[in-house]
Design a protein around this motif. Structure first.
Motif, mmCIF file in Angstrom:
data_model
loop_
_atom_site.group_PDB
_atom_site.id
_atom_site.type_symbol
_atom_site.label_atom_id
_atom_site.label_comp_id
_atom_site.label_asym_id
_atom_site.label_seq_id
_atom_site.Cartn_x
_atom_site.Cartn_y
_atom_site.Cartn_z
ATOM 1 N N THR A 5 22.365 78.350 22.549
ATOM 2 C CA THR A 5 21.064 77.707 22.109
ATOM 3 C C THR A 5 19.924 77.662 23.350
ATOM 4 O OG1 THR A 5 22.231 76.425 20.451
ATOM 5 C CG2 THR A 5 20.294 75.559 21.088
ATOM 6 N N ARG A 6 18.816 77.955 23.097
ATOM 7 C CA ARG A 6 18.032 77.933 24.155
ATOM 8 C C ARG A 6 17.221 76.749 24.274
ATOM 9 N NH1 ARG A 6 16.695 82.883 26.742
ATOM 10 N NH2 ARG A 6 14.635 82.631 26.605
ATOM 11 N N TRP A 7 17.126 75.996 25.100
ATOM 12 C CA TRP A 7 16.507 74.714 25.325
ATOM 13 C C TRP A 7 15.159 74.436 26.201
ATOM 14 C CZ3 TRP A 7 18.347 69.931 23.269
ATOM 15 C CH2 TRP A 7 19.647 70.074 22.662
ATOM 16 N N ASP A 64 9.819 80.519 22.631
ATOM 17 C CA ASP A 64 11.044 81.314 23.171
ATOM 18 C C ASP A 64 12.224 80.440 23.208
ATOM 19 O OD1 ASP A 64 12.603 83.650 23.129
ATOM 20 O OD2 ASP A 64 11.972 83.759 25.212
ATOM 21 N N ASP A 66 14.798 77.273 21.086
ATOM 22 C CA ASP A 66 15.565 77.049 19.849
ATOM 23 C C ASP A 66 15.511 75.426 19.692
ATOM 24 O OD1 ASP A 66 16.651 79.758 19.502
ATOM 25 O OD2 ASP A 66 18.014 79.349 20.869
ATOM 26 N N ALA A 67 15.583 74.814 20.797
ATOM 27 C CA ALA A 67 15.618 73.298 20.609
ATOM 28 C C ALA A 67 14.937 72.632 21.791
ATOM 29 C CB ALA A 67 17.353 72.921 20.894
ATOM 30 N N ARG A 88 8.838 74.585 14.734
ATOM 31 C CA ARG A 88 10.312 74.741 13.940
ATOM 32 C C ARG A 88 11.491 74.849 14.967
ATOM 33 N NH1 ARG A 88 9.834 75.143 8.726
ATOM 34 N NH2 ARG A 88 7.855 75.760 7.755
ATOM 35 N N LYS A 89 11.386 73.744 16.042
ATOM 36 C CA LYS A 89 12.470 73.959 16.920
ATOM 37 C C LYS A 89 13.220 72.774 16.720
ATOM 38 C CE LYS A 89 10.180 76.844 19.260
ATOM 39 N NZ LYS A 89 10.422 78.442 18.921
ATOM 40 N N HIS A 90 14.458 72.720 16.902
ATOM 41 C CA HIS A 90 15.451 71.495 16.817
ATOM 42 C C HIS A 90 15.201 70.501 17.836
ATOM 43 C CE1 HIS A 90 17.612 74.032 13.970
ATOM 44 N NE2 HIS A 90 17.846 74.877 14.943
ATOM 45 N N VAL A 116 14.619 71.380 10.481
ATOM 46 C CA VAL A 116 15.156 71.597 11.813
ATOM 47 C C VAL A 116 16.297 70.390 11.904
ATOM 48 C CG1 VAL A 116 13.297 72.753 12.941
ATOM 49 C CG2 VAL A 116 13.449 70.168 13.011
ATOM 50 N N HIS A 292 24.805 70.762 19.152
ATOM 51 C CA HIS A 292 24.917 72.257 18.803
ATOM 52 C C HIS A 292 25.601 72.612 17.588
ATOM 53 C CE1 HIS A 292 24.560 72.550 23.415
ATOM 54 N NE2 HIS A 292 23.498 73.325 22.790
ATOM 55 N N ILE A 295 23.401 72.391 14.621
ATOM 56 C CA ILE A 295 22.480 73.612 14.830
ATOM 57 C C ILE A 295 23.265 74.779 14.022
ATOM 58 C CG2 ILE A 295 21.359 75.378 15.919
ATOM 59 C CD1 ILE A 295 20.552 73.063 18.073
#
Ligand code: NDP
Length: 336
Positions: A5-7, A64, A66-67, A88-90, A116, A292, A295
């Motif tokens: 997951t990219r934060w 770019d 995810d969360a 639409r990011k967690h 999300v 995580h 997700i």
């Protein structure tokens, strides 16, 4: 194999520095950007922690990834969470979710509508002490719970002697800072909902005039359970604790309300007194692991957005009760 997951970190903060960067990375997350309102501080923070991008622009931070982990001061959470949901990011958001019930409810709805995951970073549910207490209550080991008592009182470390004590608009004060944690903890251990609260607030000279640096609250929970809570930034030598007393026994946790793994739990009943076995783990690591997993579609976060709304509703009712001197009802989610 699932990509990590990219934060984005929204806020270059103490809590991110001390606990959350490690927790996100330890559970497989990759931190790719940090947003700070101050470009130089953001850049220094990014350099210190090996984060590739720093920015003062929220949209740029959201690119770019995810969360998001939102840990700015509380009045900023609303706009930042709404922007993340739109993109639409967690969302893993700090407590209190917002400074008003309406804002927090809108944040929860926006994340739900966007599909999300939303979580609130109440860490105390992840403690081995509190998980043992929750399990013991659910197994009926103290009979029917009747009463609970939480002492969440101590002093603030030097890095926390800022907005908590003087910035009303940021949600300063012991109630929004600490009572939200206690409420979430009691909901978790008891499996009951706060219904009404009465509070006496105190200014002991640490916070500016008009902001409480300590408070005592009585909360009526469903299930006919009464709870007493002491929140304070001003008591130097006090031990924290959480007690739950039932018809056949009592659970007493000591030194259990800190950020790091600590504390013991004693069960007392007709058979005597013994400590419950505990396997301690970093509370924030455990919370990030569950986030995580959520997700990935595996289970739910340790503390959801709805949970954060309920803890905020209780703290806001307590703040009102401190002014009116009367019991105030805790707003229920179904009231809209
Ligand atoms: P900080 O005081 O460290 O940071 C809050 C904001 O202040 C930041 O967003 C930052 O703005 C700004 N800031 C930070 N450092 C400086 C500085 N040196 N000079 C000027 N401004 C600065 O906040 P905390 O980490 O104490 O708390 C952040 C959030 O986390 C709150 O919502 C709090 O309630 C929550 N929290 C939760 C805990 C938990 O256990 N769940 C524990 C502690 C806090 P910018 O980001 O724009 O740079």
């Amino acid at each position: 194999m699932v990509d990590s997951t990219r934060w984005a970190l929204i806020g270059a903060t103490t809590i991110a520095r001390e606990w959350m960067i490690n927790a996100i990375r330890e559970t497989g997350g990759e931190i790719v950007s940090v947003m700070s309102s101050d470009a130089a501080r953001g850049k220094a923070f990014a350099d210190e922690f090996g984060i590739p991008r720093s920015t003062t622009d929220l949209d740029e931070a959201l690119r770019d990834i995810d969360a998001v982990y939102i840990s700015t001061t509380n009045e900023r959470h609303f706009a930042e969470c709404m922007a993340a949901a739109r993109a639409r990011k967690h969302v893993l958001c700090e407590k209190p979710l917002a400074t008003s019930y309406e804002d927090a409810a809108a944040m929860v709805s926006a994340c739900r509508d966007a599909g999300v995951v939303m979580a609130t970073n109440h860490h105390l549910r992840n403690a081995a002490t509190h998980r043992a207490m929750q399990e013991a209550v659910a197994q009926g080991r103290i009979g029917t719970p009747l009463a609970a008592r939480v002492v969440h009182a101590g002093t603030l470390p030097i890095q926390m002697l800022g907005w908590r004590l003087h910035t009303k608009g940021a949600g300063a004060g012991a109630l929004l800072d600490l009572l939200v944690h206690d409420t979430d903890l009691l909901r978790f251990i008891l499996g009951q909902e706060p219904l009404k609260v009465v509070t006496v607030a105190q200014n002991g000279g640490l916070a500016i005039e008009g902001i409480e640096d300590a408070a005592m609250s009585l909360i009526q929970f469903s299930g006919n359970i009464i709870a007493q809570v002491h929140d304070s930034f001003t008591t130097r030598a006090q031990r924290t604790s959480c007690e739950v007393h039932g018809t056949t026994g009592s659970l007493v946790a000591i030194n259990n309300m800190a950020q790091g793994p600590a504390g013991t739990v004693t069960l007392r009943d007709a058979e005597g007194e013994r400590e419950l076995p505990l396997v301690q783990e970093d509370y924030y690591v455990r919370g990030c692991r569950a986030f995580h997993a959520a997700i990935r579609g595996e289970g739910r976060p340790a503390v959801t957005g709805e949970d954060g709304l309920k803890s905020l509703a209780t703290a806001l009712a307590a703040r009102k009760a401190a002014q009116t001197g009367q019991f105030e009802p805790v707003r229920q989610s179904s009231e809209g």
